[in-house]
Write a protein that holds these residues in place. Sequence first.
Motif, PDB file in Angstrom:
ATOM      1  N   ASN A  75      45.839  -4.943 -15.083  1.00 17.18           N
ATOM      2  CA  ASN A  75      46.812  -5.799 -14.420  1.00 17.18           C
ATOM      3  C   ASN A  75      47.651  -5.007 -13.420  1.00 17.18           C
ATOM      4  OD1 ASN A  75      48.260  -8.338 -14.087  1.00 17.18           O
ATOM      5  ND2 ASN A  75      49.946  -7.347 -15.177  1.00 17.18           N
ATOM      6  N   ASP A  78      45.541  -4.211 -10.390  1.00 12.09           N
ATOM      7  CA  ASP A  78      45.345  -5.399  -9.546  1.00 12.09           C
ATOM      8  C   ASP A  78      46.550  -5.658  -8.645  1.00 12.09           C
ATOM      9  OD1 ASP A  78      42.799  -5.959 -10.364  1.00 12.09           O
ATOM     10  OD2 ASP A  78      43.390  -7.396 -11.905  1.00 12.09           O
ATOM     11  N   GLN A  79      47.742  -5.303  -9.135  1.00 13.52           N
ATOM     12  CA  GLN A  79      48.960  -5.559  -8.383  1.00 13.52           C
ATOM     13  C   GLN A  79      49.313  -4.428  -7.421  1.00 13.52           C
ATOM     14  OE1 GLN A  79      52.095  -6.509 -11.138  1.00 13.52           O
ATOM     15  NE2 GLN A  79      50.931  -8.147 -12.123  1.00 13.52           N
ATOM     16  N   LYS A  81      49.248  -2.260  -4.276  1.00 15.35           N
ATOM     17  CA  LYS A  81      48.826  -2.530  -2.896  1.00 15.35           C
ATOM     18  C   LYS A  81      47.745  -1.559  -2.424  1.00 15.35           C
ATOM     19  CE  LYS A  81      52.567   0.222  -0.842  1.00 15.35           C
ATOM     20  NZ  LYS A  81      53.726   0.197   0.101  1.00 15.35           N
TER      21      LYS A  81
END
Length: 213
Positions: A75, A78-79, A81
Amino acid sequence: MVILIGNQKGGAGKSTLTLLLANYLATVRNRKLTILDMDYQQSIAAKAEKAKILENAPLYEVIPSDLKHFPVLLNVMDQDKNKPELVVIDLPGKMDDDGLIPVFLAGDIILCPFNYDELSVDSTLLFAMVIKKINNRAPLIFIPNRIKNTVKYETREEVDKVLAKFGVVTPGITDRVDFQRVSTLHIPAIVLPSVLPVLDLIYEQYLLREEHQ
């Protein structure tokens, strides 16, 4: 995209295949990736630390990780940048931990190196049956590994037919002592003829296809 590399049988060549694939993706295909080293021995993470000591610029990040941390870690990645295009996971060599379920579910491609000896084939079949029950959408690719040119594998054709019920069997990778020299920095040139046909096939016929779907 998440690429899983696993087989519950030790000695199948999971960690070496993980390094071969990661180096290939980074240097031949110029892809940005991260390795999650979930194997108990964490040999890939150890090689990465050794490379840092030698002050070599890394081709990719290697993160040692426990199964229980995987959902949070994925998670966070995925976040980010600057998240990698590809996540390559060297799975632990066991099937009896519920923490594997979210990892299996996250897989977009599953690679399973194996040998043609009886124990390895039995373990490979068990791995295939379990992972297909959990994740039936990801292509399962079996990679005959450490093939000895001087050995006649009498059951090879029969084994390939059984494995083909679960996925695809690639051409084999010939056994070479030089595989011990594979690091997080490079693939010895002498092993390239053995591995490039298989890695090209995985990339062109499966990885690119999955990305474009």
